[in-house]
Structures are given as C-alpha cells and as structure tokens.
Design a protein around this motif. Structure first.
Motif, short mmCIF file in Angstrom:
data_model
loop_
_atom_site.label_atom_id
_atom_site.label_comp_id
_atom_site.label_asym_id
_atom_site.label_seq_id
_atom_site.Cartn_x
_atom_site.Cartn_y
_atom_site.Cartn_z
N LYS A 137 36.19 34.71 25.56
CA LYS A 137 37.27 34.14 26.36
C LYS A 137 38.12 35.22 26.99
N PHE A 138 38.61 34.94 28.19
CA PHE A 138 39.57 35.83 28.82
C PHE A 138 40.91 35.67 28.11
N LYS B 237 45.72 38.59 35.66
CA LYS B 237 45.25 39.65 36.56
C LYS B 237 44.21 39.12 37.55
N ILE B 238 43.29 38.30 37.07
CA ILE B 238 42.26 37.73 37.94
C ILE B 238 42.90 36.79 38.96
N LYS C 245 44.59 35.51 44.39
CA LYS C 245 45.69 34.88 45.11
C LYS C 245 46.03 35.68 46.37
N LYS C 246 45.85 36.99 46.32
CA LYS C 246 46.08 37.84 47.49
C LYS C 246 45.08 37.52 48.61
N ARG C 247 43.93 37.00 48.24
CA ARG C 247 42.88 36.70 49.21
C ARG C 247 42.92 35.24 49.68
N MET D 183 35.08 43.39 39.65
CA MET D 183 36.08 42.60 38.94
C MET D 183 36.49 43.28 37.63
N ALA D 184 35.53 43.83 36.93
CA ALA D 184 35.83 44.52 35.67
C ALA D 184 36.80 45.67 35.92
N LYS D 185 36.54 46.43 36.96
CA LYS D 185 37.41 47.55 37.30
C LYS D 185 38.81 47.06 37.68
N ALA D 186 38.88 45.97 38.42
CA ALA D 186 40.16 45.44 38.88
C ALA D 186 41.07 44.99 37.74
N ILE D 187 40.46 44.54 36.64
CA ILE D 187 41.29 44.06 35.53
C ILE D 187 41.23 44.95 34.29
#
Length: 64
Positions: free
Chosen positions: A37-38, A45-46, A51-53, A17-21
C-alpha cells in the motif's frame, strides 16, 4: 481512473514516478500493482504530481 492508466496516459514510466516520490522502481511497482500500500504521504505526493497536469483530478480519481 487507475494510477497505472493515469501514468501511461502521461507517458510516464514507473521509474519516472518512483523518482518523483522518492521510491525505488521495484517498490513503486509493488505499490502500483497492489502488492503493497502507498502511505498517505506517498499518495499526497502522487496526487500533487498529477494535479499539476490535470486540475480536475481528485484523490478518489487516482486511488479509490
């Protein structure tokens, strides 16, 4: 559904997840754990990532 539950449901690590965002794994872990906080951009991004999944997800399912 909490973010950590969603992540493990799809068999993803915090590193994935870290890499993805675009975050380091330690920073992602702090954010997922509620210590930081995000940002709105990171949340988007998350959300887009998951949402694609799962087309039925909405932002509230993940963060609120």
């Amino acid at each position: 559904m909490k973010l950590s539950d969603l992540r493990t449901r799809y068999k993803l690590t915090q590193q994935d997840m870290a890499k993805a965002i675009g975050l380091s794994q330690p920073l992602y872990a702090m954010k997922e754990g509620g210590k930081r906080k995000f940002t709105p951009d990171e949340m988007t991004k998350i959300f887009t990532f998951f949402k694609k999944r799962n087309a039925k997800l909405n932002m509230q399912d993940i963060f609120f």
